[in-house]
Each structure stands twice: as C-alpha cells, then as structure tokens.
Design a protein around this motif. Structure first.
Motif, PDB file in Angstrom:
ATOM      1  N   LEU A 136       0.991  -1.236   0.124  1.00  0.00           N
ATOM      2  CA  LEU A 136      -0.090  -0.011  -0.060  1.00  0.00           C
ATOM      3  C   LEU A 136       0.817   1.302   0.086  1.00  0.00           C
ATOM      4  CD1 LEU A 136      -2.236  -2.081   0.775  1.00  0.00           C
ATOM      5  CD2 LEU A 136      -2.833  -0.676   2.531  1.00  0.00           C
ATOM      6  N   SER A 137       0.519   2.149  -0.972  1.00  0.00           N
ATOM      7  CA  SER A 137       1.274   3.399  -0.909  1.00  0.00           C
ATOM      8  C   SER A 137       0.333   4.377  -0.906  1.00  0.00           C
ATOM      9  CB  SER A 137       2.235   3.440  -2.069  1.00  0.00           C
ATOM     10  OG  SER A 137       3.071   2.538  -2.010  1.00  0.00           O
ATOM     11  N   ILE A 138       0.357   5.746  -0.198  1.00  0.00           N
ATOM     12  CA  ILE A 138      -0.195   7.170  -0.715  1.00  0.00           C
ATOM     13  C   ILE A 138       0.573   7.860  -1.458  1.00  0.00           C
ATOM     14  CG2 ILE A 138      -0.939   9.109   0.669  1.00  0.00           C
ATOM     15  CD1 ILE A 138      -2.290   6.612   1.666  1.00  0.00           C
ATOM     16  N   PHE A 139      -0.484   8.331  -2.212  1.00  0.00           N
ATOM     17  CA  PHE A 139      -0.102   9.476  -3.369  1.00  0.00           C
ATOM     18  C   PHE A 139      -0.981  10.531  -3.379  1.00  0.00           C
ATOM     19  CE2 PHE A 139       1.914   5.530  -5.072  1.00  0.00           C
ATOM     20  CZ  PHE A 139       3.399   5.977  -5.409  1.00  0.00           C
ATOM     21  N   SER A 140      -0.251  11.589  -3.021  1.00  0.00           N
ATOM     22  CA  SER A 140      -1.097  13.043  -2.941  1.00  0.00           C
ATOM     23  C   SER A 140      -1.416  13.846  -4.239  1.00  0.00           C
ATOM     24  CB  SER A 140      -0.283  13.598  -1.660  1.00  0.00           C
ATOM     25  OG  SER A 140      -1.095  15.076  -1.684  1.00  0.00           O
ATOM     26  N   ASP A 141      -2.510  14.202  -4.277  1.00  0.00           N
ATOM     27  CA  ASP A 141      -2.665  15.340  -5.361  1.00  0.00           C
ATOM     28  C   ASP A 141      -2.623  16.728  -4.922  1.00  0.00           C
ATOM     29  OD1 ASP A 141      -3.439  16.156  -7.895  1.00  0.00           O
ATOM     30  OD2 ASP A 141      -5.411  16.470  -7.484  1.00  0.00           O
ATOM     31  N   LEU A 184      -2.728   3.576  -3.273  1.00  0.00           N
ATOM     32  CA  LEU A 184      -2.451   2.744  -4.484  1.00  0.00           C
ATOM     33  C   LEU A 184      -2.023   1.403  -3.720  1.00  0.00           C
ATOM     34  CD1 LEU A 184      -1.386   3.130  -7.683  1.00  0.00           C
ATOM     35  CD2 LEU A 184       0.802   2.292  -6.592  1.00  0.00           C
ATOM     36  N   ILE A 185      -2.668   0.516  -4.174  1.00  0.00           N
ATOM     37  CA  ILE A 185      -2.596  -0.966  -3.758  1.00  0.00           C
ATOM     38  C   ILE A 185      -2.146  -1.824  -5.005  1.00  0.00           C
ATOM     39  CG2 ILE A 185      -3.888  -2.942  -2.798  1.00  0.00           C
ATOM     40  CD1 ILE A 185      -6.011  -0.960  -2.306  1.00  0.00           C
ATOM     41  N   ASP A 222      -4.319  -0.439 -13.353  1.00  0.00           N
ATOM     42  CA  ASP A 222      -5.513  -1.518 -13.826  1.00  0.00           C
ATOM     43  C   ASP A 222      -6.803  -1.316 -13.576  1.00  0.00           C
ATOM     44  OD1 ASP A 222      -3.476  -3.747 -14.956  1.00  0.00           O
ATOM     45  OD2 ASP A 222      -2.878  -3.860 -13.112  1.00  0.00           O
ATOM     46  N   ILE A 223      -6.662  -0.742 -12.238  1.00  0.00           N
ATOM     47  CA  ILE A 223      -8.180  -0.442 -11.555  1.00  0.00           C
ATOM     48  C   ILE A 223      -8.393   0.815 -11.166  1.00  0.00           C
ATOM     49  CG2 ILE A 223      -9.969  -1.191  -9.900  1.00  0.00           C
ATOM     50  CD1 ILE A 223      -9.654  -3.618 -11.763  1.00  0.00           C
ATOM     51  N   VAL A 224      -9.375   1.645 -11.174  1.00  0.00           N
ATOM     52  CA  VAL A 224      -9.537   2.916 -10.660  1.00  0.00           C
ATOM     53  C   VAL A 224     -10.732   2.819  -9.621  1.00  0.00           C
ATOM     54  CG1 VAL A 224      -9.810   5.406 -10.576  1.00  0.00           C
ATOM     55  CG2 VAL A 224      -8.044   4.325 -12.234  1.00  0.00           C
ATOM     56  N   ILE A 225     -10.899   3.185  -8.275  1.00  0.00           N
ATOM     57  CA  ILE A 225     -12.165   2.820  -7.664  1.00  0.00           C
ATOM     58  C   ILE A 225     -12.291   4.443  -7.040  1.00  0.00           C
ATOM     59  CG2 ILE A 225     -13.231   1.874  -5.989  1.00  0.00           C
ATOM     60  CD1 ILE A 225     -11.122  -0.475  -6.014  1.00  0.00           C
ATOM     61  N   LEU A 282      -5.895   1.747  -8.055  1.00  0.00           N
ATOM     62  CA  LEU A 282      -5.809   3.234  -7.497  1.00  0.00           C
ATOM     63  C   LEU A 282      -6.959   3.596  -7.015  1.00  0.00           C
ATOM     64  CD1 LEU A 282      -4.012   6.151  -7.237  1.00  0.00           C
ATOM     65  CD2 LEU A 282      -5.022   6.383  -9.531  1.00  0.00           C
ATOM     66  N   VAL A 283      -7.155   4.011  -5.665  1.00  0.00           N
ATOM     67  CA  VAL A 283      -8.166   4.410  -4.857  1.00  0.00           C
ATOM     68  C   VAL A 283      -8.503   5.891  -4.937  1.00  0.00           C
ATOM     69  CG1 VAL A 283      -9.816   4.310  -2.878  1.00  0.00           C
ATOM     70  CG2 VAL A 283      -8.310   2.175  -3.723  1.00  0.00           C
ATOM     71  N   GLU A 284      -9.361   6.601  -5.559  1.00  0.00           N
ATOM     72  CA  GLU A 284      -9.474   8.082  -5.543  1.00  0.00           C
ATOM     73  C   GLU A 284      -8.532   8.635  -6.641  1.00  0.00           C
ATOM     74  OE1 GLU A 284     -12.121   7.669  -4.198  1.00  0.00           O
ATOM     75  OE2 GLU A 284     -12.545   9.106  -2.841  1.00  0.00           O
ATOM     76  N   THR A 285      -8.793  10.052  -7.203  1.00  0.00           N
ATOM     77  CA  THR A 285      -7.997  10.441  -8.177  1.00  0.00           C
ATOM     78  C   THR A 285      -8.083  12.113  -7.838  1.00  0.00           C
ATOM     79  OG1 THR A 285      -9.686  10.726 -10.086  1.00  0.00           O
ATOM     80  CG2 THR A 285      -8.325   8.727  -9.700  1.00  0.00           C
ATOM     81  N   GLY A 286      -8.408  12.551  -6.554  1.00  0.00           N
ATOM     82  CA  GLY A 286      -7.765  13.761  -6.259  1.00  0.00           C
ATOM     83  C   GLY A 286      -8.782  15.011  -7.084  1.00  0.00           C
TER      84      GLY A 286
END
Ligand SMILES: [Zn+2]
Length: 280
Positions: A11-16, A55-56, A102-105, A64-68
C-alpha cells in the motif's frame, strides 16, 4: 513516501497536493475553539486539506483508490481551491505511469475525489487519464450526480465520470462487490447517500479507505462530522458501524483529506476517547 505491507499487498499513499477548505465547512457544528486545537486555520479561517489517493499493488493488479482534484477545474473553482494537480507527477516520481494502473475506484463522485479520472487531450476531448484501467464508482452516486440538489450541485463535474460511463470503461457498483480478490467496497451513508469505502484484505490484515466518512484524524470522534455531510445523523451511525469492525479487528484506516497523517489505527483509549495510533 508513505508505504507499507498489508499481508501480501503493498500500500502506498500518493497525494494530489493540498487545498484550502473553510474550517466551518470542515467541522460542521463543532466550535472553532475545539477543532482549531487539532487543525490550525489561517486568518481567513481556511484549513489545509490533503488529497490522498491510495495505491494498492496486489501482486497481480495495480489499484488506485481516488484520483484527487485533477486539472479540469473551472476558473471560478480554481479561485477557491487553487490547482494543486500533483497526483500524476507524484506517481511518475515513483516510476508509475498511467498505463500501469489496472483499476481505479472512486468512493463517491465529488470533484475532489475523481478529478484525475479524465483529462482533456490536445483537441479538448475528454479522455481517460488511465487508458487501460477499469473504473468503478457507486451506481447510486452516479444516479444522484445526474440530478443533484441545489445544495451540492457544485460538487459534481460530469466530465470526471460521464464519458467513462458512456464508453463502458466505468462499471457502476451496488455496494458490497469484490472488485479484485481481496479488494471490496461497502456503502457507508452519511456524507452522501451512496458513498462507498474501499476495503483491502490480505492474509488476515485489513485496511480501509473510509473516504469522507472520516476525512482526517481530527474527525475520528463520532460527532465530529463535516458540514458538507448531507445526512449527519447517518454519518454518526455509519461511523459506529465502521468502528464496531475496525477497532476489534485492528484495521488500518486511510484518511482521504488529512494533510499530515494519511493512515493510522483508530482505537478507543481507557476513558473511551477515540485516538489515532500512528503507523510505525
Ligand atoms: Zn465528498
């Protein structure tokens, strides 16, 4: 960078980036003398809100969960929120290209949660930012977004999702589905009627992207909800339901709008007060 192993998942956090949010809107009926101890406000009463995507890597898929906030805000909205727009650059800095997703939620379809779903190409046409990805969002949320109330109509930008639904690249979810093995969604009403949390489970460990139900570590108390919540009493019930599982099962909670602490273990201390125990 914030990264950790959750069983076999990474698991990683990516910030917008961050954006200014009015403190009163952020904390609802909670008095400023109380919330300002946990989250400072500037002289215009703005707090700094984070935009944390999760990001998982499951070993098979990159999710990728959420896109800012993205980069398609109107000039008027840019005046309020600026244009942080850092998600793609932050992914790129970690060597992750849009083609790898592959996946965006999306937990829900407010503009600050699905902004990078799409971009405008050189001809001004709306195209998916993550060309290979299958996108997922709550069906009820999408239905509502087509005819939102006067109160929250400004929160929905159809270019973030309508082209993906029309092309078939976005699948609409009822709630409760498992999207890939170990990653599922669950509806927690309150912030909106159909917002879904994203739950990742691997080898007996669990993390939950709880989204705007508990947007920051300053919102972990049951009654500390945002003024944006359409159904504040349901927010409280949903938080109770969430904690009834997450606390005994020691879930890692991911906070969508916390600028400092993107994830923590929420626990109850000896006197019954909610505390966010940091990840070591
Ligand atoms: Zn929201």
């Amino acid at each position: 960078m914030h990264s950790l192993k959750l069983g076999g998942f990474e698991l990683s956090i990516f910030s917008d980036g961050t954006y200014p949010l009015d403190g009163g809107a952020f904390f609802g009926v909670v008095p400023k003398v109380m919330w300002s101890r946990k989250m400072p406000a500037d002289d215009k009463n703005y707090c700094t809100a984070g935009l944390n995507s999760l990001l998982i890597r499951t070993g098979k898929q990159t999710v990728l969960v959420e896109t800012g906030l993205g980069n398609k805000l109107s000039d008027r909205m840019k005046k309020f929120y600026g244009q942080p727009g850092q998600l793609l650059a932050n992914l790129d800095a970690a060597g992750i290209s849009p083609e790898e997703i592959d996946i965006v939620i999306n937990s829900h379809l407010h503009f600050d949660h699905c902004g990078w779903n799409t971009v405008r190409d050189q001809n001004g046409k709306i195209v998916p930012t993550f060309p290979r990805a299958k996108y997922f969002a709550p069906e009820g949320e999408w239905q509502y977004a087509r005819k939102p109330s006067e109160r929250d109509g400004i929160s929905y930008i159809p270019d973030n999702y309508d082209p993906l639904v029309a092309s078939g690249q976005m699948t609409l979810l009822k709630g409760g589905e498992e999207i890939v093995p170990g990653i599922s969604v669950k509806t927690f009403p309150g912030h909106t009627a159909h917002m879904q949390a994203v739950i990742a489970r691997s080898q007996g460990t669990t993390a939950c992207y709880i989204s705007d139900l508990i947007p920051t570590t300053a919102h972990i108390d049951l009654t500390w909800g945002m003024a944006f919540d359409l159904y504040p009493l349901q927010t409280i019930e949903s938080k109770k339901e969430y904690y009834s599982q997450s606390i005994p099962q020691k879930w890692l909670t991911v906070f969508t709008h916390d600028p400092q602490t993107p994830w923590a273990y929420v626990e109850k201390d000896e006197i019954g007060k909610m505390v966010a125990r940091p990840v070591r």
